[in-house]
Motif scaffolding. Structure first.
Motif, PDB file in Angstrom:
ATOM      1  N   GLU A  70      -0.391  -7.454   5.127  1.00  0.00           N
ATOM      2  CA  GLU A  70      -0.068  -7.133   3.735  1.00  0.00           C
ATOM      3  C   GLU A  70      -0.551  -7.856   2.816  1.00  0.00           C
ATOM      4  O   GLU A  70      -1.025  -7.082   1.806  1.00  0.00           O
ATOM      5  N   VAL A  81       2.080  -3.228  -4.372  1.00  0.00           N
ATOM      6  CA  VAL A  81       1.397  -2.818  -2.943  1.00  0.00           C
ATOM      7  C   VAL A  81       2.964  -2.995  -2.410  1.00  0.00           C
ATOM      8  O   VAL A  81       3.777  -4.055  -2.501  1.00  0.00           O
ATOM      9  N   PHE A  85       8.600   4.321  10.200  1.00  0.00           N
ATOM     10  CA  PHE A  85       7.443   3.260  10.563  1.00  0.00           C
ATOM     11  C   PHE A  85       6.308   3.939  10.009  1.00  0.00           C
ATOM     12  O   PHE A  85       5.494   3.070   9.145  1.00  0.00           O
ATOM     13  N   HIS A  95       7.348   1.456   7.206  1.00  0.00           N
ATOM     14  CA  HIS A  95       6.795   0.122   7.539  1.00  0.00           C
ATOM     15  C   HIS A  95       5.262   0.183   7.057  1.00  0.00           C
ATOM     16  O   HIS A  95       4.679  -0.990   7.234  1.00  0.00           O
ATOM     17  N   MET A  96       4.703   1.127   6.352  1.00  0.00           N
ATOM     18  CA  MET A  96       3.423   1.120   6.010  1.00  0.00           C
ATOM     19  C   MET A  96       3.202   0.481   4.681  1.00  0.00           C
ATOM     20  O   MET A  96       3.936   0.996   3.735  1.00  0.00           O
ATOM     21  N   THR A  97       2.395  -0.293   4.268  1.00  0.00           N
ATOM     22  CA  THR A  97       2.250  -1.049   2.980  1.00  0.00           C
ATOM     23  C   THR A  97       0.987  -0.404   2.432  1.00  0.00           C
ATOM     24  O   THR A  97      -0.211  -0.134   3.222  1.00  0.00           O
ATOM     25  N   GLU A  98       1.129   0.076   1.306  1.00  0.00           N
ATOM     26  CA  GLU A  98      -0.064   0.663   0.479  1.00  0.00           C
ATOM     27  C   GLU A  98       0.230   0.518  -1.138  1.00  0.00           C
ATOM     28  O   GLU A  98       1.359  -0.016  -1.594  1.00  0.00           O
ATOM     29  N   ASN A 153      -4.190  -0.058   3.498  1.00  0.00           N
ATOM     30  CA  ASN A 153      -2.934   0.197   3.894  1.00  0.00           C
ATOM     31  C   ASN A 153      -2.770  -0.578   5.200  1.00  0.00           C
ATOM     32  O   ASN A 153      -3.585  -1.138   5.787  1.00  0.00           O
ATOM     33  N   SER A 154      -1.512  -1.119   5.371  1.00  0.00           N
ATOM     34  CA  SER A 154      -1.294  -1.904   6.419  1.00  0.00           C
ATOM     35  C   SER A 154      -0.023  -1.364   7.363  1.00  0.00           C
ATOM     36  O   SER A 154       0.880  -0.689   6.951  1.00  0.00           O
ATOM     37  N   ILE A 155      -0.302  -1.082   8.640  1.00  0.00           N
ATOM     38  CA  ILE A 155       0.594  -0.425   9.543  1.00  0.00           C
ATOM     39  C   ILE A 155       0.958  -1.414  10.784  1.00  0.00           C
ATOM     40  O   ILE A 155       0.340  -1.903  11.260  1.00  0.00           O
TER      41      ILE A 155
END
Lengths: 182, 399, 88, 305
Positions: free
Chosen positions: A19, B6, B170, B174-177, A33-35
């Protein structure tokens, strides 16, 4: 677009590190983006997280299968997980490694183009008194790839984990050894 | 003015809820919705959220508490997933038939069995006929924007219905953007306080809520409910426009079209798979295939006419469903789209895909395969009679 | 406008609906005011709230009285008689 | 104000004509409770007899002079908790009251009620316990006494059958939630009931729970005019003791130092008519056990104050 896969263990802050990379990129006016890989994150169990970075909005909300870069927060993970799976040809490997490790002894696949070695565990133990390696690995990642600015990562690291970690980040950045294999 | 931040999807939902200033929040944690509850309690602890919040002992009670609070005139918010939604079913259906404008995010998760905690909108789609408005979104910005809009849609006097803003567990939760967060003052202007005029539990104005009711009056109330659903379609569009005027972001209302102007083929999507499909539309177009995308945002009310219009000039289409309709042997969205077309009098070759169940990733590779299959089936005038399974075979798994 | 014509969005009731339970009665209570000690037991225990206290005396309002005879059974002075309806 | 003065002078908050059975002591209980609570109340009547007889109203009319609504069978307590939160948010106050049968309380509604008790939501919850699902023809509930005939615990021609288990001691279960006020009450002790409702109204934080024991004329087989006298016998035989508990401080409010034989009570009730002396003795043993327990936990070693 750059794709990154992080391998760590539950409790190391792998997801948070992912993140922070994204946050730094966004601070710089880009997108990311991060998953996290969706599992139960038990302390010590292998976990992974996926990151995408780009200059334009990123549409796919899928996992990363062909990373440009792999970050391995704990070298012992190599025994349990194929950390190189799908690594693009000429890709980056950021590896938490024992002091004095030599590339020749690491048994790397041909796909690795650049390897960055850092004794993240040692640095973290000395500075934090615990083997939480994510901050040190971020330092090595930034030094090896240059995909995000150290100062942006540092400001986020300080915001989340405090001054001591920000110092650790800088120390790891200095200590990381970047080796181009071709 | 907005702030760039974010955040993951759950944080976006909680942030939207905070900005909407609900008076009462009741929620029970369940994977993958749990962080929404944690963020809200954190906001309250930090003093940035002044809602009355309660830690309930089940989802059934969460929806029940909100039903009571809404009857007493409060703006209400909650979130849940999967089994939690299933447990809520009784007060869920009732919240709509009592015309309670409650806003609930559903963090879509597969229904058990098999035991699974991962994504898939089977939970909310199964409840499509329970009288709630259901809107499905594709990324975290849309979660935030649509959840804020949901309050205005639900509380509109022409609507007065509860609403779900659904997002994939998820993959989005749970994804960050990157997400742009509007200022509180902007949202305060967009969302005036809720005033319950159609019914209220208030000793200053005694009335009975839900007396025993004869069948002919049940008919009357059901018809009014249906009429409000129809009106909601317009209100969703209007609200999207008003929000766009405020923030510069429009999500297309009930339906969002991508490169459909000259499309010969279409793919119909719902939820987070849309992004990968947009990417693949561009890729296939670069290779000379004229394909476009129809994203269903509003599943209830279903934009029948808009869907028929969107598909009016294509030769055929496919629908990517992350869910199943047992006994119909396709996904649910496919049925909806086909029915909408029937009304328009057109019969088109179409492909009902089912994939991504239990959080399985619908990869770009799978999307590409699906697009090729659409083109092949449509060119051959072929409509498979049951679902085409979209998955990557694994060793030892019976395909 | 009849109550049914009210245009509610959702199931709401206003104003009081009262079933004509006075019609149910097959027997009615009569208080012997001479014997009555004014203790009010009949008022305390009347299920339909049909007993009134008027200037210290207790009287029965037969409007909704169902004729259950609880008052007669509970009266400590046994001064309430149940009279079959239809007879004077 | 005496209970008589209060009940003689206060307005009845319930429709004068509700379709409860002739002589129903639940109707009496509801009217009494609502007179005490007064107009600044919001009333929940979950599915059950009092809903069925029209207290929530009919079509577009109401059955009460206060705001009244149907919760679901199983969410009465949580809906009321929501109303309380809304009132708090709006800076208003009112009595938020449930009047619920045992099915909606000790069975389906127990989770919601237990949750409210634990969280300390400020509501008044009154359970009218008639030992079963009376509105639908008397099916057994977990409150039904052992041996009772019900439509789901039938009795053979030979007198075999009836419910096989004892009923839960529900008011005690509620008291064990450490809530500010729990009381038992009876329609045969109206002044006691009035006082307990007044006590419940004084609770400013948390749950006030009153469990009223209401023998059902139709379901149990009791003559209408015996509606109150049978309810009184339940108390006088120690079958249903009247007490109150503030947190864990118990007090028996109607002590029964010399109980009447339990047969005096059971013989008036048709649902027990097939029970021989042994099965009656079993009921009596439990009643005595429960009474001794209550005495042991009550102030002054028996609360004979």
């Amino acid at each position: 677009m750059k794709e990154i896969r992080l391998h760590g263990r539950g409790g190391m802050g792998t997801v948070k590190a992912a993140e922070i990379i994204v946050t730094a990129k966004v601070l710089e006016g880009g997108y990311g983006n991060s998953i996290p890989f969706f599992g139960f994150e038990r302390q010590g169990a292998p976990v992974s997280s996926f990151v995408r970075l780009d200059e334009r909005p990123i549409r796919p909300k899928t996992q990363v299968y062909t990373p440009d870069c792999v970050i391995v927060l704990d070298g012992t993970l190599r025994k349990a997980v194929d950390v190189f799976e799908g690594l693009k040809d000429g890709g980056w490997l950021i590896l938490n490694s024992e002091p004095g490790s030599r590339v020749e002894d690491l048994d790397l696949p041909r796909s690795v183009g650049t390897v960055v070695l850092v004794d993240a565990t040692g640095l973290a133990l000395r500075r934090l008194g615990k083997p939480i390696t994510n901050t040190a690995m971020l330092g090595a990642f930034v030094k090896g790839t240059g995909w995000v600015e150290l100062s942006d990562v540092a400001s986020k690291v300080e915001e989340f984990w405090g001054r001591e970690n920000a110092d650790l980040l800088g120390e790891a950045f200095e200590a990381a050894q970047v080796i181009r294999l071709r | 003015m907005s702030t760039v931040a974010v955040m993951n999807g759950n944080y976006a939902a909680a942030t939207a809820a905070r900005l909407a200033r609900p008076e009462v929040i009741a929620a029970y944690p369940i994977t993958p919705q749990t962080p929404v509850v944690e963020y809200l309690t954190l906001f309250a602890a930090e003093g940035s959220l002044s809602s009355r919040m309660t830690e309930v002992e089940s989802e059934h009670s969460a929806m029940s508490i909100l039903s009571g609070a809404s009857l007493a005139g409060a703006r209400c918010y909650t979130a849940t997933s999967s089994q939690g939604l299933a447990l809520m079913y009784e007060p869920y259906f009732r919240a709509s038939t009592l015309r309670l404008p409650i806003v609930m995010n559903i963090v879509n998760r597969e229904m058990i069995s098999p035991q699974s905690v991962w994504g898939g909108p089977q939970d909310s789609l199964t409840l499509r006929d329970a009288g709630w408005i259901q809107i499905y979104v594709e990324d975290n910005q849309e979660i935030l924007d649509q959840t804020i809009q949901a309050f205005r849609i639900a509380e509109d006097p022409r609507v007065l219905l509860p609403i779900n803003v659904c997002y994939d567990g998820f993959y989005l939760s749970h994804m960050t953007e990157r997400v742009e967060v509007p200022e509180q003052a902007e949202i305060d202007a967009f969302l005036p306080p809720y005033e319950a005029k159609h019914q209220i539990l208030d000793p200053r104005k005694p009335m009975a809520i839900d007396p025993l009711t004869s069948g002919y009056l049940v008919m009357e109330y059901r018809k009014k409910h249906m009429d409000s659903m129809a009106a909601a379609l317009g209100v969703v569009e209007e609200t999207d426009k008003a929000y766009a005027a405020l923030t510069g972001r429009s999500w297309g209302g009930a339906l969002d079209l991508y490169r459909m102007e000259d499309a010969e083929y279409a793919v119909v999507t719902l939820g987070s798979v849309t992004g990968a499909c947009r990417e693949m539309v561009d890729e296939k177009r670069a290779a000379g295939v004229r394909i476009g995308l129809v994203k269903v945002r509003c599943l209830r009310p279903f934009p029948k006419a808009a869907v028929a219009a969107a598909l009016a000039r294509v030769k055929g289409f496919g629908v990517i469903d992350r869910n199943v309709s047992f006994g119909w042997n396709t996904g649910i969205v496919y049925q909806e789209v086909r029915s909408a077309l029937y009304e328009s009098g057109r019969t088109l070759p179409s492909v009902p895909f089912v994939g991504g169940l239990g959080g399985e990733d619908i990869t770009l590779g799978l999307v590409s395969k699906a697009f090729d299959e659409i083109v092949a089936a449509v060119d051959a005038g072929r409509t498979p009679q049951s679902a085409v399974w979209l998955w990557a075979p694994r060793k030892g798994v019976k395909a | 406008m009849s109550t049914l014509e009210k245009d509610y969005v959702c199931p709401v009731g206003e104003g009081i609906y009262a079933a004509n339970t006075g019609d149910w009665r097959t027997q009615r209570p009569e208080i012997d005011q001479e014997k009555c000690s004014r203790c009010g037991t009949c008022l305390l225990y009347c299920p339909t709230n049909s007993v009134r206290r008027v200037e210290g005396r207790f009287v029965i309002d037969l409007g909704y009285c169902k004729g259950c005879a609880v008052c007669a059974a509970e009266c400590p002075k046994q001064c309430i008689a149940m009279i079959r309806e239809g007879r004077k | 104000m005496s209970a008589l003065d209060l009940l003689a002078e206060r307005e009845d908050m319930i429709s004068p004509g509700i379709s409860a059975c002739v002589g129903c002591n639940v109707e009496l209980t509801l009217r009494t409770v609502m007179k005490v609570l007064g107009p600044n109340s919001i009333l929940a009547i979950p599915p059950g007899c009092m809903g069925g007889v029209g207290v929530v109203g009919w079509n577009k009319q109401s059955g009460a002079k206060v705001p009244v609504f149907f919760p679901l069978l199983d969410n009465t307590a949580s809906m009321l908790a929501g109303i309380r939160l809304a009132l708090d948010a709006k800076g208003r106050d009112a009595h938020v009251v449930a009047f619920a049968g045992d099915g909606a309380t000790v069975d389906a509604g127990f989770q919601a009620l237990s949750g409210v008790a634990e969280r300390g939501d400020r509501i008044i919850y009154i359970c009218y316990d008639n030992e079963g699902y009376m509105n639908t023809g008397y099916q057994r509930s977990s409150s039904t006494s052992k041996g009772s005939w019900t439509s789901t615990t039938p009795v053979s021609k030979e007198g075999q059958g009836g419910k096989r288990q004892h009923g839960k001691d529900f008011p005690m279960i509620m008291a064990m939630h450490d809530v500010p006020y729990v009381a038992t009450a009876s329609p045969a002790y109206i002044p006691d009931l009035v006082r307990k409702v007044e006590e419940a109204m004084k609770v400013k934080e948390g749950l006030a729970y009153i469990h009223v024991y209401n023998p059902c004329l139709t379901g149990w087989g009791i003559r209408a005019e015996e509606s109150i006298s049978v309810a009184r016998l339940a108390v006088k035989t120690r079958f249903f003791p009247l007490y109150e508990a503030r947190n864990r401080k118990f007090k028996i409010t109607v002590p029964v130092p010399n109980p009447l034989p339990l047969e005096d009570y059971t013989s008036r009730i048709k649902k027990f008519s097939h029970l021989g002396p042994e099965r009656i003795a079993e009921l009596k043993d439990l009643a005595e056990e429960r009474y001794r327990f209550l005495e042991a936990v009550s102030a002054g070693g028996g609360g004979r104050a």
